[in-house]
Design a protein around this motif. Structure first.
Motif: not given
Lengths: 939, 135
Positions: A404, A412, A454, A458, A484
């Motif tokens: 990301s 991520q 998620r 992000m 992660t």
């Protein structure tokens, strides 16, 4: 008091000219009262009244001078005949009677005085001795009032008679006439009398529960004393408000004009919705004809036609409103400053652990979330090394990393792969479904829906502190931050039914259709992507369906599976594709037989129609919107079932043609639709329609242009080529061999003329076909090692990014400059013209080639024939001369004959023959004749 | 052709006179007709000439009430153009006249993104021409 009113009416009539309004009436009433007062006073000539004696309520009495002095009522001094009244205080009289006792003049009336209800007693000086004494005392308040204010009934009667006499004299019957209002101030009084609202009205509201309305009421007896306040007593009492004495009353009368009040109501009609439609008025044919034939119209048209001519011609000559300045700025953009034309490094991603000794094999931008990109990491080893280290590799599974933009350090999300993945693709219908093709030929499915939050989080926030509810889940967050998440694949295909070679390309079939087991395209009722296509160099292209088959798996099997699940579900694998895991088989297997001989092509990349265009065309926002729309109806992938093939309608207009780039550097154009063999009745793959060997190395890219559905870019070896579907003679354009090997290529998403080529030495070449086609318009070094993959992405209209990965596992995100992202005003049109021109050229050359070949063959044949033909013997010079002179003689005789026919004299004949000779030298026979003829005519 | 025509006459006319009258009228009517045909041809020719210009999309002749008389467009488009442009032209005309009562509108050009609409108003008629200047 009717008499009084009548009297006042009379007086009003009398004083008509002076006082007319109601108020003046009132005044006249008061006036007449005074007159009565005067009448009340004992008149001197009325001595006869004494005979009657005095009334009961008065008492004639004699007052001594001392008493007169004491009470201030001395005769002819304090009281006179004109002013005979004297009010005596009751208390004074009582006091006098007490002090002087029997001597007091009032002692005879002691009891009367004591009983008198009011404070003051009236004493009247009877100067004329009407009642026989010099004074009389008024004994009752009524009498006092009567004497002081009101006329006695006897006098009144007399008065009345007098008035009546008067009336009979004057009264003439006539209706009162209305008079205009003259304000004398009375309206203020009326206004004062009127009631006005000084406060807002009180409003009371009584409410009751609806269900209690109309409910039956039950009454019963009870003792009054039982409850407190059980009864209310209403005792009678004297209300002082009802014994108010009316003291005064005003009333007035005025004549006004006749007034009539009336009212009316319109009938209520039920309101209805109405609409009105208009029909344009039109002339009938006859009327039109008549008007068209009228003189007026002709005059009108003739008079205005010139104006129109001028105006139309003006517009024809030039567009007056053309914005030169705007056009100029557009032109300018093509030659923008140097600084703006280069790709700028925006960000680069590399991970110390996961990217180490790895290379990137594929990049995909997240289709809906901006700034999220997925990369497939594979081992950077040769085949031998791979075999040597196979155990180590097994322990260390390869991954797909999600980067990301908000976090350049940590990926991520990690997707765990069973083996190295060379190609993967997000599902266009649901970006949480990812399919990948493994090195061992298996197809893998991931479901990342549990982690989409998620990725979104992000993307939304910046830096570490992301989620809105961060503090609420702080611990959780921190845990997430530190580690992660690794997503295990949810399904992997059965290895025995998979490809036998590394899968090199994976694509989803568009949601518009699906393929049956027989390889026939049919309609897709789900409207989501459910099928995918893979290819590998094991000479086949496979179609896969991610839905569970319709046949229900045996119950025992399922039970077993449940047990298994309990036993081994430590990875928290989503259940979406459990039905496929390890038993997944391809739906259709399309082989690629060679066009000319036995054997098969080994595909590396392929391109279906409609499929390459959907990856990143349009802005991401659009796609996100589309996705949002879809997600409302998006069915659970796990619940989807393959419908029976019979129920679905076959689609005829689906393009089943496929471009396949092969390992040998060729491009094969084939139909994936299976064909039925007439002899055996078995289905088999068709022979490809065309095959071209243009590349000098394995084909690594087969990409359709996002702007032209039929334009395909292929890259392989040291060259690239552009093809047009339907053109069967070869590539529309083919590059010369470059210095470095071309490793990858991709079309620009915003400019139809631009594409990017990655080379082995780490350069990214930008080709702008409208600028130049013999060399790249721009070359930029991105990495010291080979570029493995290129993917452009439109983040917003202001920002276009290009992701380029290198062999060392680093992902470079480059910003595409303005000149390379903004298309010129009609770039698409020029490009389509460009391609058209090239196709024409191509067709022309192929025709030429064919013609040349034919010509050559023809010439060769000619030559052979010439050689074989006998040699003609040459004529002698004399023979030729003879022939010529003979021809001339023939001509001369013919000419003579003609001239003779025209009967021309001989001398002219000679001259014309000279002339004709002249013509003969320069022209053919007929021509000369023509001229002679015309000459004769002129003669 | 003339034999088919029927004429009405006042009944009190003399039969003889009626006969000659009829004859004469017949002739004059024929002349009128010929003249009308000539006029129509001339009108048609002028309109055709305008229509052949580059970019001209349509020509509409409208009467003073906004009713189309002759058109080269389809019916619905014609009706719309005729009705709306008639209103606009009348408004424009009244504007010009309000400013100066001795003035009058002679020509109205409307430039739009796609077209240019030209209108020439007159006492009895309105000529509307639609042109695409970018063509």
């Amino acid at each position: 008091m009717p008499s009084k009113i009548r009297k006042s009416a009379v007086s009003a009539r009398k004083s008509k000219n002076k006082k007319e309004d109601f108020y003046s009436d009132m005044e006249s009433v008061a006036e007449s009262d005074k007159k009565e007062d005067v009448l009340l006073t004992p008149p001197s000539g009325m001595g006869s009244l004494a005979e009657y004696g005095h009334p009961d309520d008065i008492l004639p009495m004699v007052l001594t001078s001392a008493t007169q002095e004491l009470f201030g009522c001395r005769a002819d001094e304090d009281v006179t005949g004109d002013n005979p009244y004297k009010l005596l205080r009751k208390d004074d009289i009582v006091q006098d009677m007490k002090t002087r006792a029997a001597v007091s003049d009032f002692s005879p009336v002691k009891q009367i005085v004591l009983d008198y209800p009011e404070d003051e007693i009236l004493l009247v000086f009877d100067s004329d001795f009407t009642y026989g004494q010099s004074f009389y005392l008024v004994l009752t308040p009524e009498a006092k009032e009567r004497i002081l204010g009101l006329p006695s009934p006897a006098l009144e009667a007399g008065d009345e008679e007098a008035v009546e006499d008067e009336v009979s004299e004057v009264f003439v019957q006539k209706s009162p006439e209305p008079q205009p209002w003259i304000s004398l101030g009375s309206e203020l009084e009326i206004e004062g009398e009127s009631v006005t609202e000084s406060r807002s009205k009180l409003s009371y509201r009584f409410s009751r529960i609806r269900r209690e309305f109309g409910a039956p009421v039950h009454f019963s007896d009870r003792n009054v004393a039982d409850a407190k306040d059980g009864f209310i007593e209403c005792t009678p009492y004297q209300d002082p408000n009802f014994s108010i004495k009316q003291m005064e009353r005003h009333c007035g009368v005025q004549a006004i004009s006749t007034v009539q009040s009336s009212s009316t109501q319109t009938q209520w009609k039920y309101p209805k919705n109405m609409c009105t439609q208009y029909e344009p008025r039109e002339f009938s044919e006859e009327e039109k004809e008549r008007l068209l034939q009228s003189e007026n119209l002709k005059n009108f048209i003739n008079s205005v036609a010139s104006r129109f001519d001028i105006a139309i011609q003006q517009n024809e000559i030039m567009d007056v409103f053309f914005d030169d300045l705007k056009a100029l700025s557009e032109e300018d953009s093509g030659f923008g400053g140097k600084t703006d034309t280069h790709l700028k490094e925006y960000q680069s991603f590399t991970d110390l652990n996961y990217s180490k000794e790895k290379t990137i094999s594929d990049i995909k931008w997240h289709p809906t979330i901006n700034g999220v990109i997925a990369v497939a990491m594979t081992e950077r080893v040769s085949f031998e090394e791979r075999i040597d280290h196979s155990t180590k590799l097994l322990l260390n599974p390869s991954l797909i990393l999600f980067w990301s933009f908000s976090d350049p350090i940590n990926p991520q999300l990690l997707l765990e792969c069973p083996d190295d993945v060379f190609a993967f693709e997000f599902c266009p219908s649901d970006p949480n479904i990812i399919v990948g093709g493994c090195m061992n030929g298996q197809v893998v499915l991931w479901d990342i829906s549990a982690h989409s939050e998620r990725l979104l989080g992000m993307q939304a926030g910046s830096g570490k502190n992301t989620s809105v509810n961060a503090h609420a889940f702080k611990d959780f967050e921190e845990k997430r931050e530190s580690e992660t998440p690794v997503v295990r694949y949810s399904a992997v295909s059965a290895i025995e039914n998979s490809h036998k070679a590394p899968i090199t390309d994976v694509q989803w079939l568009p949601e518009t259709f699906e393929v049956t087991r027989m390889g026939v395209p049919v309609e897709n009722n789900n409207n989501v992507c459910v099928q995918l296509v893979t290819c590998a160099p094991d000479c086949c292209v496979m179609f896969w369906d991610i839905r569970a088959s319709q046949r229900v798996t045996p119950v025992t099997d399922r039970k077993q599976r449940v047990d298994e699940k309990i036993l081994e579900n430590p990875h928290g694998v989503p259940e979406t594709f459990r039905h496929l895991d390890l038993i997944w088989k391809p739906l259709v297997r399309v082989a690629l037989p060679k066009i000319d001989n036995s054997g098969e092509y080994s595909p590396l990349k392929f391109s279906l129609e409609d499929n390459s265009c959907d990856s990143h065309t349009g802005s991401n926002a659009d796609r996100a919107h589309l996705h949002a729309e879809r997600s409302e109806v998006a069915p659970e992938y796990g619940l989807l079932r393959a419908p029976s093939a019979k129920t679905l309608k076959p689609l005829e207009d689906i393009n089943t043609k496929l471009y396949v780039g092969t390992e040998e550097g060729g491009l094969v154009y084939t139909d994936w639709k299976l064909e039925k063999d007439n002899d055996t009745g078995r289905l088999h793959s068709t022979k490809p329609t065309h095959c071209f060997n243009v590349h000098d190395g394995p084909v690594n890219t087969v990409r359709r242009s996002p702007f032209f559905k039929d334009i395909v870019l292929t890259v392989g070896g040291w060259t690239f080529a552009i093809w047009k579907e339907g053109v069967t003679v070869g590539p529309v354009m083919r590059s010369s061999c470059s210095q470095e090997m071309c490793t990858v290529g991709y079309w620009s998403q915003s400019r139809p003329a631009v594409f990017f080529i990655g080379t082995e030495d780490g350069n990214v070449e930008v080709w702008d076909l409208l600028e130049k086609s013999h060399e790249p318009s721009q070359v930029q070094n991105v990495s010291p090692v080979k570029i493995t993959c290129i993917k452009p992405c439109i983040v917003s209209s202001k920002q276009h990014l290009l992701a380029a990965s290198d062999e060392l596992g680093t992902l470079h995100i480059l910003e595409i400059p303005w000149t390379l992202r903004r298309p010129s005003s009609n770039e698409k049109l020029s490009m389509s013209k460009y391609f058209e021109k090239d196709v024409d050229r191509l067709l022309y050359f192929s025709k030429r080639k064919k013609m040349q070949a034919q010509e050559k063959r023809h010439m060769e044949a000619e030559e052979i024939r010439k050689k074989t033909e006998a040699i003609v013997p040459e004529k002698s010079l004399e023979q030729m001369e003879q022939e010529i002179s003979k021809e001339y003689d023939d001509y001369c005789s013919l000419e003579e004959a003609i001239l003779r026919d025209m009967a021309l004299p001989s001398d002219t004949l000679n001259s014309t023959s000279d002339l004709s000779l002249f013509f003969l030298q320069s022209s053919s026979h007929t021509h000369a004749h023509m001229h002679t003829y015309t000459h004769n005519r002129t003669l | 052709m003339t034999a088919d025509l029927q004429y009405s006459h006042p009944l009190d006319l003399h039969p003889f006179l009626l006969a000659t009258d009829e004859h004469e009228e017949e002739r004059s009517c024929q002349e009128d007709r010929q003249q009308a045909v000539v006029i129509m041809a001339e009108v048609e020719e002028t309109l055709k000439r305008i229509q052949t210009h580059k970019g001209v999309i349509g020509t509409i002749v409208v009467n003073a009430e906004g009713i189309p008389i002759r058109t080269t467009l389809d019916n619905s488009t014609t009706v719309q153009y005729a009705g709306l442009l008639h209103q606009l032209t009348m408004k424009a005309r009244s504007t010009v006249r309000d400013i100066d009562p001795q003035n009058d509108l002679t020509f109205l050009r409307i430039r739009s993104k796609k077209h240019e609409i030209m209108v020439a108003p007159d006492k009895e008629f309105l000529l509307i021409i639609i042109q695409n200047p970018n063509e």
